[in-house]
Motif scaffolding. Structure first.
Motif: not given
Lengths: 134, 134, 134, 134
Positions: B79, B82, B87, B89, B128
């Protein structure tokens, strides 16, 4: 009913390292022809106005000749047997005079119930009529 | 959070006539690793107990080296940034010491509304937390 | 050069359980349009009369709107930058007035050597000329 | 020979809008198990040290139960009939106690000739021996 003819060309990602179309794609080509036949009959296999589904119960194919990148071919499809709760299709893939494959597929007619299950039901007569009457 | 590592082997149907894995499969490998990371965190990307969805909004990849039939490789996923409603990646595919590809994908968190539409929403903190806490 | 437009319809197997086209298929649609553009220029990406190959070195896409089963759409593709050893493509997928996705892909021109390796080489001028001159 | 068992999990891109694994994937799962059986016997279906190929001549499957995203399942595969120029495989896909599908596939052994054609040839005895002796 005469058979329905669907025209297609082989795409790059449909080939494998042997340089020919992967056999699993032949089944997808047959399905594409089936769905095109439904559209030609004014229908959709995924009609959101009803709660019917058409899961496959069997599929079979004989592969007679390889199919190559950018080949143009036809899938001939026709409804075979008359059955109460299922549709039987017969397929022939041809490139010019060459038969690439012959296959069959059977789908059952199901009604989706509120709890997400599927229950076999009779094929609506108007669907058979439209598919045959094209 | 350390990165998550997903092991995979190349299957025959994933190659193309050039004898290597088709580039579109690299994106699928990245997705498989993402979903495996969710499972490792005790989650599922398709959790039927909530009404959340995670459609992709972007994907990008650089292809550094070809991948061949039966190659074993790893997808490293982590990940990145933030963000409130998405999200991000980052992925690296490696076969031994060889980097095959590096990529990124972004999914947004959506809530499926009663009329079938999707509305962007905040990523639940516990998701998360689990993904980072693995 | 005006952009090339490739028409396509979404097939059943191209959707996933979210009810929309899987994002990896969007990259395949872009490739199909690229190869159709080559054919329209009298070329083939897999020309057996030479020893050239066109491996991808990068691909990227933003997904703006979902695409559904049986949707008809177009992929607009055009050659972007002029580069010596690579072709840069730009893509836009549209369904009617709705932009589905915008993407880019870069392929390098390679010569296949006798030992099965690939060596970057200059894009033949007649290929660029035909692609631009369509 | 006992049957070979191949373990697999359903990936997201393998499902379709009906929420289940697309039937064409079942054939790919069968092929993956076949190739894993070859590897377990110390062989590869794509052995570059010889000029043999194994094109499919037929494939058939009955689909008994749906398979869902993230389901874990096994493909059981075994060599059926002894034939001179072909290998007949039988497959059963199971998820726990539930039979998902049963199928068959036949591949012929071909020798690739210098002009790129394929000529049926006898299955080498050591290959049969290794596949049966696993």
């Amino acid at each position: 009913m005469s058979e329905f003819r669907h025209h297609r060309r082989v795409e790059f990602a449909e080939t494998d390292l042997a340089g020919i179309v992967h056999f699993s794609m032949i089944f997808r080509y047959m399905e594409e022809a089936e769905h095109a036949m439904w559209r030609a009959a004014g229908l959709s296999i995924n009609d959101r106005s009803n709660d019917l589904g058409w899961p496959r119960v069997s599929a079979a194919c004989e592969f007679r000749n390889p199919l190559f990148f950018e080949d143009e071919f036809e899938v001939w499809v026709r409804l075979a047997a008359e059955r109460t709760r299922a549709l039987d299709y017969e397929f022939t893939l041809v490139r010019g005079e060459t038969v690439i494959a012959v296959g069959t597929m059977t789908s059952v007619c199901v009604r989706k119930t509120a709890d997400g299950r599927m229950k076999a039901t009779e094929v609506p007569l108007d669907i058979v009529s439209k598919l045959r009457g094209r």
